[in-house]
Design a protein around this motif. Sequence first.
Motif, mmCIF file in Angstrom:
data_model
loop_
_atom_site.group_PDB
_atom_site.id
_atom_site.type_symbol
_atom_site.label_atom_id
_atom_site.label_comp_id
_atom_site.label_asym_id
_atom_site.label_seq_id
_atom_site.Cartn_x
_atom_site.Cartn_y
_atom_site.Cartn_z
ATOM 1 N N ASP A 31 35.920 47.688 45.921
ATOM 2 C CA ASP A 31 36.454 47.219 44.662
ATOM 3 C C ASP A 31 36.732 45.715 44.751
ATOM 4 N N SER A 32 37.277 45.157 43.671
ATOM 5 C CA SER A 32 37.474 43.717 43.630
ATOM 6 C C SER A 32 38.492 43.238 44.659
ATOM 7 N N ALA A 33 39.327 44.142 45.162
ATOM 8 C CA ALA A 33 40.307 43.764 46.188
ATOM 9 C C ALA A 33 39.760 43.951 47.589
ATOM 10 N N GLY A 34 38.525 44.432 47.702
ATOM 11 C CA GLY A 34 37.918 44.630 49.008
ATOM 12 C C GLY A 34 38.160 45.995 49.615
ATOM 13 N N ASN A 35 38.732 46.919 48.845
ATOM 14 C CA ASN A 35 38.972 48.266 49.359
ATOM 15 C C ASN A 35 37.698 49.089 49.248
ATOM 16 N N CYS A 36 37.431 49.879 50.289
ATOM 17 C CA CYS A 36 36.220 50.697 50.282
ATOM 18 C C CYS A 36 36.378 51.842 49.282
ATOM 19 N N LEU A 37 35.366 52.090 48.485
ATOM 20 C CA LEU A 37 35.405 53.135 47.466
ATOM 21 C C LEU A 37 34.708 54.408 47.919
ATOM 22 N N TRP A 77 40.933 28.896 24.531
ATOM 23 C CA TRP A 77 40.449 29.462 25.783
ATOM 24 C C TRP A 77 41.516 29.288 26.859
ATOM 25 N N VAL A 78 41.826 30.405 27.526
ATOM 26 C CA VAL A 78 42.840 30.366 28.587
ATOM 27 C C VAL A 78 42.316 31.115 29.798
ATOM 28 N N ALA A 79 42.929 30.862 30.936
ATOM 29 C CA ALA A 79 42.496 31.496 32.173
ATOM 30 C C ALA A 79 43.027 32.926 32.281
ATOM 31 N N ASN A 80 42.389 33.689 33.155
ATOM 32 C CA ASN A 80 42.848 35.038 33.539
ATOM 33 C C ASN A 80 42.913 36.015 32.379
ATOM 34 N N VAL A 81 41.928 35.970 31.532
ATOM 35 C CA VAL A 81 41.815 36.949 30.449
ATOM 36 C C VAL A 81 40.938 38.096 30.936
ATOM 37 N N PRO A 82 41.419 39.339 30.877
ATOM 38 C CA PRO A 82 40.585 40.450 31.363
ATOM 39 C C PRO A 82 39.518 40.839 30.345
ATOM 40 N N ASN A 83 38.381 41.262 30.825
ATOM 41 C CA ASN A 83 37.321 41.783 29.974
ATOM 42 C C ASN A 83 36.550 42.828 30.780
ATOM 43 N N THR A 84 36.382 43.983 30.177
ATOM 44 C CA THR A 84 35.711 45.081 30.875
ATOM 45 C C THR A 84 34.235 45.071 30.534
ATOM 46 N N VAL A 113 23.420 49.142 41.921
ATOM 47 C CA VAL A 113 24.717 49.738 41.628
ATOM 48 C C VAL A 113 25.010 49.562 40.147
ATOM 49 N N LEU A 114 25.292 50.655 39.489
ATOM 50 C CA LEU A 114 25.687 50.636 38.078
ATOM 51 C C LEU A 114 27.165 50.996 38.018
ATOM 52 N N ARG A 115 27.969 50.124 37.467
ATOM 53 C CA ARG A 115 29.406 50.376 37.486
ATOM 54 C C ARG A 115 30.081 49.671 36.321
ATOM 55 N N VAL A 116 31.312 50.075 36.079
ATOM 56 C CA VAL A 116 32.156 49.434 35.085
ATOM 57 C C VAL A 116 33.274 48.725 35.832
ATOM 58 N N ARG A 117 33.513 47.504 35.470
ATOM 59 C CA ARG A 117 34.533 46.743 36.190
ATOM 60 C C ARG A 117 35.182 45.765 35.220
ATOM 61 N N THR A 118 36.445 45.500 35.466
ATOM 62 C CA THR A 118 37.181 44.526 34.671
ATOM 63 C C THR A 118 37.315 43.231 35.460
ATOM 64 N N TYR A 119 36.984 42.115 34.812
ATOM 65 C CA TYR A 119 37.069 40.813 35.454
ATOM 66 C C TYR A 119 38.052 39.935 34.693
ATOM 67 N N ASP A 120 38.808 39.177 35.445
ATOM 68 C CA ASP A 120 39.685 38.167 34.860
ATOM 69 C C ASP A 120 38.987 36.821 34.943
#
Lengths: 587, 257
Positions: B135-141, A183-190, A164-171
């Motif tokens: 997705d990250s919330a578990g919803n089907c895409l 450094w702090v928690a819950n910083v988003p990065n795509t 799977v190739l995808r773009v996602r944002t993680y905190d």
Amino acid sequence: MGRKQAISTLRYWQTGAIGTRTGAFVLSMLVVASIAVFTVPAVALTPLNDAQMSSVNGKGLAFAFDDFRFQMAPTSYFNQVGGNVTASTSFNRGDLYWVGTTISSGAADGAGGLYDFSDYAYVNNQPIAPSGSGHAGQVMLSPLSYPIGKGGTQGYAAVNNPFVLRVRTYDAVGLKDGNRSDWVANVPNTMIELLGPTHSTNFRWAFWGQVDTFNKTTGSYPYVSNNDRGTMIGPAFQNQDIIIGSPTSCFHPDCSMPAGDGTANGRIDTSNPIAGPVFRMYQSMASDGTNDQTLGMIYQHRLSGDWRFSVNQKDKRTVNPDGSIKRGVVPAFSSEEGMYFMDVNTYLPLGTMHYQSLTLDGKPDGNFSLDLTRLPNDPDAYNDFYSAADSSGYKRAGRVDRYYETHGYVRWGNNFPTCSGPNCLSGTGVSNVRFALASDPDGPTLVVNSSNFPAATGCQVGGVTGGAGSGVCDSWDGKTVGNVVVASSKKAVLGAGGMIFVAKNGQSWQLPNNPGSATTTGAPHMLWVERGGDSSNGYTYQLTRDARYNKVDYNPKVDVTAINLGSSRVEGMTIQHLKIETLGAAN
Amino acid sequence: MLRSLIFSLLIMLSCMSVAQGLQPLNDSQLSAITGRQGIAMDFEYAMNADYQGHPLDVDGKGKCVGAGNHCTLGITVNKHTNMWVMMKDLFGVQRLNDFWIDAGELSDVVTKQSGLKQVVNGTSYALADPASFKDSAGNCLLTGGTTGCLPSGLPALKMQYKPGNVAVTGANAKNGQSLAATDGFGTFESDVEWFLNIGRVNVQFGTDAYNPNFEVTNSTTGSFMTYRISDFRHDIDPSFSPVAHIDYDGRVMMFGF
């Protein structure tokens, strides 16, 4: 490559460099087709509106394999060419070759056939696949006996578990704009990420390798002739690598433990323990200016399965009379010899979101570096990284899933000592399978009973008769004899898992039965059991024991054909900082 | 070859000349169109080399050898201003032969793979992982044609190389599934022919560090890597093509969600 060069190359193609008329025609029609599309007025096209666009749910691209198979010709290679040698170094130049790389079926019989690299022929410079089923159906020590399967990888990247190739944002713990040092928690990065399958059937991956060493070189490629490499030192080192497995491994080092939920990558199912590899690219975060906001990467490596590394060849087809290697002749490796790593399970995280990344850099002298950035000295970062403690302090057991995301492990084999302490790493017990022997000097290890010593065989173990210490066989009923030297089969040695070395077919080497004691010489000390009597008075065992058997120093040398070196594990691996730099450009 | 080019040129000209006379087809006419069998493609790319892969004298300095030759490729990344990773003495050729692209049904492949499992410590696990499509919330895409958040009913782009013509059946088949001629397992086809020479690699710093002549004026001719994809038979006899031969069998299904 300059624009002028591009044009001149194209002209060369047009005047006849393309191989076939059919190929030229197809290429021409493709060019025409693409031109024709743009010359036709697009009167029928209408733009999509926002509502229509919003229904396009382009969350990712998936790539599934259907019976996928990859095969290079057995003389085709990837080549890492060594650097030029200078007088200031004692190094010699070494060229590395990965030859005939293949990905094929992991089934024991190759799903239709099993072959060696040397089974492929060449006709008019074209590789020809071997016919029939090859070595499939022959008696073999293990599926690792042969590198190439006829069929494809049936369950690698299945439709329901693809790449799977995808773009996602993680905190995650990271840096915010405006303060690149806290450094702090819950910083988003795509990030863009390529996820490998989390479940996969085993497939076969193999290549043969060659290492050439030279005492000098006069220049890099292209060589005018092979003499430009310098004088070769010794024969080439040729070897074979075969892996049957998949790029997956257990989330926990102990595969019996299931994964949790709510993990950062959101891709581990709570009902099973297996995870797949991940590669991510994004804008990095780092406390030092060099590695901050440049290309950052994370690679979570996973691998499970069995691996065999071997060097023994069946014949001398690749060797010239003077001992040099015949270049271009594919070696024929034997089917059993080699170093085996069985029941391997590994996980190595190179990078952690978002405070540790793989970055690239260059040095003024022209060299190149790969940097796994330093773990920040900040509680938000390192507490997340270690995840080995809670309010009650350091935890040896019951760790959170985050610990197993940031800590790598390597295990080969599963036979570890049992332990009862509260903080020990548990195991199911060490295997008693040690080695396979050409012959067992004190006879087979057996329990004395009517099944193992039936009347027809005369209830006989070993070959020494007479001597003192006779006794009634009944008193030995149920006892084990021939158990000073305990031999297993080669298959059993491999089946026990861990690290195993197998000698080449029909060969052996000698080891003391007990390496911790001096060896004894002389005739073997045998326990000889004879079954006498008849059915009218009940069969009895007539036991004759050689007097020397009582001696505690009975420790013969044994002829070993395969040895199990045991299981091994390293857990809780972390890399706080890693930097790899090249040196060759400064030479 | 010349006749093919003239034919192609005439086709192109005829397309342009009748552009004004085109009329849109209605649904009935469109539905009558058949023969949608996908496309086949041959692709060839040469970089600083001829068809055989031999380096060309691109700049009068020699065949991609020597300091300052123009057979180079530079790469830079963000934040490393004026830092270029330079690949030098770069030449090669790559050919993709008979590459097929067509539409495919994922359901056919799902059926074939339905019985496969991964065995770990004696426990069998089905291959399917719905988390791949959530997705990250578990919803089907996934939308349409799916069950249990799995893509079994979706269409896909099917990509493969033209397979060989040998079928594996009977005793050599596996799990009751014969290897059809379309799988190509019994033959070796040179689906990809690939020769690559990267003679030198280093890092250079400067506003014009990507310029091939930079290493001459700045004495930066060192290298930390040389890499090559080729075949031993060319090493023995240069009359053989230097390309590595690669055979792909089976197929790759690509789909979006």
